[in-house]
Each structure stands twice: as structure tokens, then as C-alpha cells.
Write a protein that holds these residues in place. Sequence first.
Motif, short mmCIF file in Angstrom:
data_model
loop_
_atom_site.label_atom_id
_atom_site.label_comp_id
_atom_site.label_asym_id
_atom_site.label_seq_id
_atom_site.Cartn_x
_atom_site.Cartn_y
_atom_site.Cartn_z
N THR A 175 0.66 -1.14 0.03
CA THR A 175 -0.09 -0.77 0.04
C THR A 175 0.88 1.43 0.00
N GLN A 207 -3.78 16.03 -0.40
CA GLN A 207 -3.27 15.31 0.10
C GLN A 207 -2.17 14.02 -0.19
N PRO A 255 -6.27 -0.38 4.69
CA PRO A 255 -7.99 0.14 4.76
C PRO A 255 -7.56 1.83 4.54
N ARG A 256 -6.96 2.33 5.71
CA ARG A 256 -7.14 3.93 5.94
C ARG A 256 -6.36 4.18 4.67
N ARG A 258 -5.35 2.57 2.70
CA ARG A 258 -5.67 2.16 0.99
C ARG A 258 -6.99 3.16 0.16
N ARG A 259 -7.74 3.80 0.81
CA ARG A 259 -8.35 4.40 0.52
C ARG A 259 -7.85 5.94 0.70
N ASN A 262 -6.77 5.90 -3.32
CA ASN A 262 -7.95 5.86 -3.97
C ASN A 262 -8.16 7.07 -4.32
N ASP A 263 -8.30 8.12 -3.35
CA ASP A 263 -8.88 8.97 -3.17
C ASP A 263 -7.34 10.06 -3.70
#
Length: 635
Positions: A175, A207, A255-256, A258-259, A262-263
Motif C-alpha cells: 500500500t 492529500q 484500509p485507511r 488504501r482509501r 484511491n482518493d
Amino acid sequence: MNLVEKEGFSSEPSEDDFLIREVVLTHDPDGRYLDSELLLQAVEDVLCSTATADSYFQVSDPYDDATIIEVVGSEESLEQIIYKVSSEMLLKCCGDSDLHTKTMVLLQMLGKYTWDAKAVIILAALAMTCGDCWLIKQLYPYNYFAASAGMLKQFPSDLNLLGIQFKALSMLANTMVELAKCVIKYERLPMKEVHLDYNTMALTKTQIYVATYRIFKGSLEFSAQTTDFVAMNQEKCMISQTTTIAAWGLSYMVPRLRRLCNDLLKQVDSCHDQTETKQYKELSEIFSKPHNDNQEVFQMLFALKDEIPLKDCSSQAQVNIFELEEKVVLILVSTPEVLPVDQIHFLEQRTHNHHYHKKIGRNYEIVWVPFPTSDTWTILQKRNFNILSKSLPCLCIRKPWLLNSAVLKFIRQEWNYKKQYPLMVALDSQGMVSHYNAMDMVFIWGAKAFPFSTSKEKELWGEQSWSLKLLLDGVDPLLMKRVEEGSNICLYGGDDLYWTKEFTSRLDEIRAAGLNFEVIKIDDKSPSVYDPHKLIQSKKFWLRLGSMKRSILCAENTAPNHRVLKEVLWLLEMNNTSKSWVLIGNKNSEDVLKLQEMEAIECLDLFPVWKEYVGRMGLVRAIKTAFQPNLSGGP
């Protein structure tokens, strides 16, 4: 205005803004450059590889390309930088301070670098710190030495006991690498030249800062956990709850990330699309209007991401685009493999080594633009490029992987480049396209085709007549010397060995009778029965014929009655159908006799008839006189 205000944060920051403000304040870049994409490929091979018994036994080249990764503008080498960061990482893993404080210290250390360089350097330091343990885990089932190394590090004899930890760390590594790729893609955008939508930019930058921070923090987590389980013995590993809890903590972190990945990817893709659209439009506008010189054109094409984008292939010296000013430039576009060896040699012969090249001086340059076969340059492709770029007699893009996507799209669509076929676009001294593919001109006339424009191509064909000199120029120097001296020349080809034997036996009889002329077989499919030492470079011969066909059709649009085209098409048809053929002629005379298969045998059988006329009529006219009934349609 300070840096934080420039980045667009409100004067009354929210709690979420505080972290970003703190990260931005560590950022103070000084212009140093690192090929972060190439370094990340090496990191990915360490942290994200999955070894198997089969892959272990595959032989691959050593990582000799690591030596070409350098930090431009830094007094420290890349190795020194990575070592310092990895040492600090290990020190922080053993300290008592909280993870956020440790992360900020490392960000401060790399404050002079761009965001993508920061992200990749910390991952490289992680690979250096934990890579040996990681590779041991991957290889120990198949490799005795890996198992021995694991024993020395006091790994459990059964590494499956660490399965949960390794799975969590593997997910985290993958990731973080994907997140780093997003940061690299953003940093490669030419922000100085293209101004994007403010809201899109502000959100994307935010980001980017968060992603970089998370990569640093995740690397510290990764390093700490690896250090922990390396220090365990087998008994502690079996009964310890601590590492399991830590592993689940990492699983929650992934998962955090990965989000976030993706964003960020959506935002970066939006920026990329906006940039590409605007730059494509700018390129179209630049090539649609005249300029005082070619500098604006080459700035847009080559120098958006590299201030010194070119290099001299022979000396490897760096070259700036201002050295192309006031010159005609031939842009050779091809895959990283360039051209077949025979075509490279022919290109060099027709340009750099051409006798007319000295008359022109340095009024033109060839610039090789290697075109990627996919969206991403692999280490192997870069290695091939670095090898091949030392063998061409021209300039080339120094780091073709930095070429902007809008430029690649423009070349594909506006210049109609297809990766199967090399392209040579000629730009005049003002940077305007004067020929969309001058490759055939170069192969036919060499440097004499200067300035390589469509008008020059039409002019040259208007002056050209059919002759052996036109057919053989540049194919074989010794043969051309015989042509220039006025020798009688006989060219023949074909795959029929029986016909070849019959034909050459009659030639022997004629030469024994005292009639001397050069006989050359043009064929690379079978050796010449007549004289294997006269087998010339047939690939150049057929390459030249193909160039002549395309060039005539381009210059004349369509010219079915063009004498040269007619003769060229006849020869190409003979070659395509593997039929036997013969050409007889000399010097610049357009009086070239062409025969096929049994016609040629019959012609030589009439030697007693036409030999008497050779002295006063010449070889070709003498043969035609004796052979005229057959040539006009008789049996």
C-alpha cells in the motif's frame, strides 16, 4: 506570505489542518533532483516481491542500474542519504518518543527534497533496514543460505509462526508503494507551465502532504515491528500476544491508507488529465504558427521536466536545447530498441559519414526520441536505452522517461507515430514541420537531401532518372566505385538454384571469351553459386528500394507512370514472388536492361550474335539489338 499561507490554508485552521501545517513547515526544497521512479522500482522488488521455488532458480541480471541513480544538486550521494535515514529510523525505533514526533524528525531530515523524493527515500531506507529479513522470509523454504541466515538472526525454525505479522507487513508495504507512485505521478506534472483549477490543486496538495506523512509513519511502524520479531526467540514468538496485537494494528492501518491512495489517485488523475489537455492544446497552437526560432518548440517538446534534456550519444555529454537554435532538426521517433542493426548502420552511413555532410557542416541535427512501449519504463528498458544510446551518431533525449504524456500523445496522434514503424520528423530552423517522415529521403539521398523538406523531396525526384547509380548509391562502396568508373554491371537475384546454376555457367563462358563485366548476386537467402564474395548487403538494397517506392508516392502523390517507380515496383514484385531477375547497365545511363527467369538465359545464349556490336554500341544496346524480337513480345 509564508509557505503555509501559500498552500491555501485558512487563517483559522481546524484540528485536521494542524497536522498538514506541521508537515508543510518541514518542506524547504532547494532544487535537487532524484529519479524517484527508478529508485522505487528497486524498492518494490525488495519489499513487495513474492519469491517461489521457481522464481528462485530464474537467473536475472544484477542490479547494475542502481549505479545510474543519482541525486542531482546534493553534496551527498544517494547511498549516504539512504544510510543516514535508515540509521535514524533504527534509532527512533529504539527510542521512547511517540511515533508522530519520530515521523516529524525524519520529515525534517529530508526537507530539501521534493515530496516524491521524500516518500521514496524513506521507503528505500526501510528496504535497507528490513530488506534482509524480508528476503530471508521469502526465500527460506527454497534456499539453504536463507535458512542459515534466518538461524543466525534467531528466527523461529518455523517462520509460519510469524505468518500474521508478515501478512500485515506485506499489505502495508504494498500500500505504501502504491501511495508513493501516486505522489510521483503528481510531482511529475509540469505545474510551472500549466495552471490548473485552484480547488482541484488545493485538495490534491493536501492529500499529497498527508500521503507523504503516512508513508513516513508507516515505514517507522514497519521497521519497529520487524525489529521486534527479529529479536524474539522461538518460545517468545509462540506465546507472545504483543506482536499479534501490533499486526492487527497494521491491518487496521492498511484500509485507511488504501482509501487515501484511491482518493489521491483520483485527484492526481484529474490533475493529469487537465494538464495533458492544456499542454496538447498548447503544442497544437505552437506548431500552427511561425516563430523567430525553434526554442519555444523544443522547450515544449523536451524541456518541461528537464532543463538539460539532451545528450550527445558519442560523448555522453549533456546538451541544452539552445544548441539546436537555427538548425534543421530531424526527430527520430522509435521504440527503445531503435532500429535493426543494418538500418542503424545505413542511417549513420547516409548522414554522419556521407560525403555531403561536410559541405553542410552542423546545419542539422538528428535527435533520437525513444518512445515507451507501455505507460511505465521498466528498469530493463532503461538499461537497454543506456546501452543503445551510446551507439548512435546523433543526439538523444537524456531521460526519455521524463517526457510529458501530452508530448507522447501529440507525437502519436498529430505525427501519426505507430510503434512498429520508426518516424523521422523534420523541423526547420523556426521549429515548423517541413516533413512528417524524412526517413526515406535520408536512406535515398543521405545528407544531400538537406533541408529534408517535402519541397526538397519533389525537387530531387524532378532531377532524378532511372540508373544503376540511383539503385546502388549507399548500398556498397566498392560496387559504386565500379559504377562511377563506367564498368558494365550485371545484378541478379532469385531463389531458384537450378536457374542460378544455368545462368552463372553461361556467364562463365562469356567472361572466358573476353567480355569482362561485374556480376553481383543480390540475395541473403542462399549463397551465390557464381561468386560468394560478391554477395552484397542485400538488406540495404531492399531497404533502399522500399524507401524509393514510399518517397515517390509521397512526393508525387500518385505516380503510376513514373519511370523510377515502375522499375522499383517491378524489382519489389520479383523479390516478393521469389522470381529470378537480371539487371544489366552501366554508370548514369538510363538504358538499363531488365530480364526475368528464362529471358535472361535466352539473352546469354545469343552472345555469339550480340558480342560483335558491344564495342561500338555498348553492352546494353548490343544485347537489345540482338534480343529485340523477344523483348517486343516474340516467343
